[in-house]
Design an enzyme around this catalytic site. Structure first.
Site, PDB file in Angstrom:
ATOM      1  N   LYS A 137       6.017  -0.182  18.791  1.00  0.00           N
ATOM      2  CA  LYS A 137       6.928  -0.383  17.657  1.00  0.00           C
ATOM      3  C   LYS A 137       8.088  -1.231  18.119  1.00  0.00           C
ATOM      4  CE  LYS A 137       7.380   0.843  13.313  1.00  0.00           C
ATOM      5  NZ  LYS A 137       6.319   1.159  12.336  1.00  0.00           N
ATOM      6  N   ASP A 157       7.200  -4.166   9.088  1.00  0.00           N
ATOM      7  CA  ASP A 157       7.676  -2.802   8.824  1.00  0.00           C
ATOM      8  C   ASP A 157       8.830  -2.966   7.833  1.00  0.00           C
ATOM      9  OD1 ASP A 157       7.345   0.080   9.818  1.00  0.00           O
ATOM     10  OD2 ASP A 157       9.489  -0.193  10.071  1.00  0.00           O
ATOM     11  N   GLY A 214       8.906   7.322  -5.153  1.00  0.00           N
ATOM     12  CA  GLY A 214       8.940   6.004  -4.512  1.00  0.00           C
ATOM     13  C   GLY A 214       7.904   5.117  -5.174  1.00  0.00           C
ATOM     14  N   GLY A 244       7.342   1.722  -4.661  1.00  0.00           N
ATOM     15  CA  GLY A 244       7.308   0.418  -4.004  1.00  0.00           C
ATOM     16  C   GLY A 244       5.878   0.042  -3.700  1.00  0.00           C
ATOM     17  N   ALA A 264       3.702   1.094  -1.381  1.00  0.00           N
ATOM     18  CA  ALA A 264       2.768   2.210  -1.184  1.00  0.00           C
ATOM     19  C   ALA A 264       2.631   3.050  -2.463  1.00  0.00           C
ATOM     20  CB  ALA A 264       3.251   3.077  -0.016  1.00  0.00           C
ATOM     21  N   GLY A 265       3.747   3.484  -3.029  1.00  0.00           N
ATOM     22  CA  GLY A 265       3.718   4.412  -4.160  1.00  0.00           C
ATOM     23  C   GLY A 265       3.139   3.819  -5.433  1.00  0.00           C
TER      24      GLY A 265
HETATM   25  P1  NAD Z   1       8.987  -0.305  -0.461  1.00  0.00           P
HETATM   26  O1  NAD Z   1      10.317  -0.796  -0.014  1.00  0.00           O
HETATM   27  O2  NAD Z   1       8.000  -1.239  -1.047  1.00  0.00           O
HETATM   28  O3  NAD Z   1       9.189   0.866  -1.547  1.00  0.00           O
HETATM   29  C1  NAD Z   1      10.070   1.928  -1.384  1.00  0.00           C
HETATM   30  C2  NAD Z   1      10.286   2.583  -2.737  1.00  0.00           C
HETATM   31  O4  NAD Z   1      11.128   3.717  -2.565  1.00  0.00           O
HETATM   32  C3  NAD Z   1      10.961   1.701  -3.764  1.00  0.00           C
HETATM   33  O5  NAD Z   1      10.388   1.934  -5.029  1.00  0.00           O
HETATM   34  C4  NAD Z   1      12.402   2.221  -3.762  1.00  0.00           C
HETATM   35  O6  NAD Z   1      13.038   2.026  -5.021  1.00  0.00           O
HETATM   36  C5  NAD Z   1      12.138   3.675  -3.528  1.00  0.00           C
HETATM   37  N1  NAD Z   1      13.311   4.397  -3.046  1.00  0.00           N
HETATM   38  C6  NAD Z   1      14.320   3.956  -2.256  1.00  0.00           C
HETATM   39  N2  NAD Z   1      15.235   4.921  -2.101  1.00  0.00           N
HETATM   40  C7  NAD Z   1      14.781   5.987  -2.794  1.00  0.00           C
HETATM   41  C8  NAD Z   1      15.271   7.291  -3.025  1.00  0.00           C
HETATM   42  N3  NAD Z   1      16.445   7.683  -2.516  1.00  0.00           N
HETATM   43  N4  NAD Z   1      14.519   8.119  -3.775  1.00  0.00           N
HETATM   44  C9  NAD Z   1      13.346   7.715  -4.295  1.00  0.00           C
HETATM   45  N5  NAD Z   1      12.844   6.508  -4.139  1.00  0.00           N
HETATM   46  C10 NAD Z   1      13.556   5.653  -3.382  1.00  0.00           C
HETATM   47  O7  NAD Z   1       8.381   0.462   0.798  1.00  0.00           O
HETATM   48  P2  NAD Z   1       6.862   0.843   1.080  1.00  0.00           P
HETATM   49  O8  NAD Z   1       6.256  -0.218   1.912  1.00  0.00           O
HETATM   50  O9  NAD Z   1       6.213   1.274  -0.187  1.00  0.00           O
HETATM   51  O10 NAD Z   1       7.070   2.105   2.031  1.00  0.00           O
HETATM   52  C11 NAD Z   1       7.366   3.400   1.514  1.00  0.00           C
HETATM   53  C12 NAD Z   1       7.100   4.423   2.594  1.00  0.00           C
HETATM   54  O11 NAD Z   1       5.736   4.313   3.011  1.00  0.00           O
HETATM   55  C13 NAD Z   1       7.941   4.259   3.872  1.00  0.00           C
HETATM   56  O12 NAD Z   1       8.191   5.528   4.419  1.00  0.00           O
HETATM   57  C14 NAD Z   1       7.012   3.497   4.796  1.00  0.00           C
HETATM   58  O13 NAD Z   1       7.334   3.716   6.157  1.00  0.00           O
HETATM   59  C15 NAD Z   1       5.693   4.122   4.412  1.00  0.00           C
HETATM   60  N6  NAD Z   1       4.548   3.287   4.809  1.00  0.00           N
HETATM   61  C16 NAD Z   1       4.313   2.089   4.197  1.00  0.00           C
HETATM   62  C17 NAD Z   1       3.246   1.320   4.613  1.00  0.00           C
HETATM   63  C18 NAD Z   1       2.941   0.013   3.942  1.00  0.00           C
HETATM   64  O14 NAD Z   1       1.917  -0.584   4.326  1.00  0.00           O
HETATM   65  N7  NAD Z   1       3.687  -0.444   2.980  1.00  0.00           N
HETATM   66  C19 NAD Z   1       2.419   1.759   5.661  1.00  0.00           C
HETATM   67  C20 NAD Z   1       2.675   2.998   6.255  1.00  0.00           C
HETATM   68  C21 NAD Z   1       3.758   3.752   5.806  1.00  0.00           C
END
Ligand code: NAD
Length: 408
Positions: A103, A143, A215, A217, A219-220
């Site tokens: 990392k 990341d 969330g 974003g 992933a969600g």
């Molecule tokens: P992203 O930035 O695309 O989305 C994050 C989402 O969380 C956004 O909708 C944001 O509005 C929301 N958010 C921010 N603060 C918040 C709060 N206080 N309460 C609720 N929602 C809130 O990020 P992502 O890539 O979707 O990653 C989200 C999680 O998944 C992280 O923990 C990341 O480490 C994990 N993850 C992502 C991936 C990937 O490939 N994208 C892989 C492994 C793990």
């Protein structure tokens, strides 16, 4: 808050005890194999030179080249980077891909930098680590706040320094520069394969199964979309501005239009606005934390009503909350398994690059499904075998695999 590296080591000790891990191997796994601290001078647009601090932690490469993202964030610390590199080792070993744990990070708020400054910072990072990375050594990826464009600059800088092409030096690249099909939604897709397996184990019928996703974003939002397509009832989602719910289920397609226009999920027609604390405590079957770490804590774990928590976010549940959920009989599909679809498709990208291939989306999904379903079943069996929770079971499986390949 607990030191993340101390948390990680507590988890290691727990798994080590269960499998009676060899003492010498245990000692080896208590520290990264190599940690680099980098000073990166960057000429800012103003002409002034600023020196940023960056890190790369190479935790363990017993299973293959170190693998793990590079984070740009003002709160990056060495202990966080070390812990994340340990968790990458566990994640890759849990899903049994031939990659180790690594990392990186830079202490920076990229929102305060121009595009040119970010490019110079990213190239500067590579100028400091290039001797220690490469498709056969250490393969970084995106990341928090790092993008396909940044990966592309990094690859270009690396190839200039080594004097030859090496597209597999970094993953998460744009599609036209050696990126993989399906990488954009692979984390959610891997999470969906976990939900489908979990549904079999818990006898959940999709149309009767309600889901809340915190969330919205990368992933969600894909998780909500794919589960909706599979017939699950997504009744609540949230983003940083707050959440929404409708017990009859959300129209995800219309919601995405609403989000594209208003930039948030809140105030979506036909739904009730709720808070980000409330979404965690809804009476749903499956809760998917997909935003931040440490959101399920000893303060709210007792109020969680979901039958299962599927951790798409990294580290959403604190160790104290884990214990409470276990006592309540809530099944937690841990981050190292639930969100491993992302690193698995990153591994596919690396594999395609080193072989000079490009796989179709269908092929990628087929391979991903196989890996995720196998991993889920193995972790489930391990949980049953030792009567432990799924997180500990994943660590047991992972540590066993790494230990077997560790030569001292
Ligand atoms: P992203 O930035 O695309 O989305 C994050 C989402 O969380 C956004 O909708 C944001 O509005 C929301 N958010 C921010 N603060 C918040 C709060 N206080 N309460 C609720 N929602 C809130 O990020 P992502 O890539 O979707 O990653 C989200 C999680 O998944 C992280 O923990 C990341 O480490 C994990 N993850 C992502 C991936 C990937 O490939 N994208 C892989 C492994 C793990």
């Amino acid at each position: 808050m607990n030191n993340p590296f101390e948390n990680a080591m507590e988890q290691l000790d727990k798994a080590a005890k269960i499998i009676n891990l060899d003492k010498a191997v245990h000692e080896v796994l208590k520290r990264p194999e190599r940690v680099l601290t980098l000073s990166i001078p960057v000429k800012m647009d103003s002409g002034e030179v600023k020196v940023f601090t960056g890190y790369r932690s190479q935790f363990n490469n017993a299973l293959g080249p170190y693998k793990g993202g590079i984070r740009y964030h003002p709160n990056v610390t060495l202990d966080e980077v070390k812990a994340l590199s340990f968790w990458m080792m566990v994640k890759c070993a849990t899903v049994n891909i031939p990659m180790g744990g690594g990392k990186g990070g830079i202490i920076v708020n990229p929102k305060e930098l121009s595009e040119g400054e970010i490019e110079r910072l990213s190239r500067g990072y590579v100028q400091k680590v290039w001797r220690n990375i490469g498709s056969d050594k250490d393969v970084p990826a995106p990341d928090v706040y790092t993008t396909p464009q940044i990966m592309s600059w990094m690859r270009n800088e690396y190839e200039k320094l080594v004097g030859h092409e090496d597209p597999g030096v970094i993953t998460g690249k744009p599609l036209d520069q050696g990126g993989s099909e399906a990488r954009g939604y692979s984390t959610a897709q891997g999470g969906v394969y976990c939900v489908l397996e979990l549904a079999k184990k818990m006898s959940l019928e999709p149309s009767q199964t309600t889901v809340a996703v915190q969330g919205y974003g990368n992933a969600g939002s894909f998780m909500a979309k794919i589960l909706d397509e599979k017939g699950y009832k997504v009744v609540s989602v949230s983003d940083s501005k707050g959440g929404i719910k409708n017990t009859e289920g959300l129209n995800i397609e219309k919601l995405n239009e609403h989000k594209a226009i208003t930039r948030s999920v809140i105030d979506f027609e036909g739904t009730e606005n709720i808070s980000n604390e409330e979404i965690l405590e809804l009476d749903v079957d499956i809760l998917v934390p997909a935003a931040l770490e440490n959101v399920i804590t000893k303060e709210n774990a007792q109020n969680i009503k979901a039958k299962a928590v599927v951790e798409l976010a990294n580290g959403p549940t604190t160790p104290e909350a884990d214990e409470i959920l276990k006592e309540k009989g809530v099944v937690v599909v841990p981050d190292v398994l639930a969100n491993a679809g992302g690193v698995t498709v990153s591994y596919f990208e690396w594999d395609q690059n080193v072989k000079g291939e490009h796989w179709s989306e269908e092929d990628v999904l087929e391979k991903l499904e196989k890996i995720m379903v196998n991993a889920f079943d193995e972790v489930w069996e391990t949980k049953e075998k030792y009567s432990i929770d799924m997180r500990t079971a994943a660590f047991v499986k992972a540590v066993e695999r790494v230990a077997e390949k560790t030569e001292i």
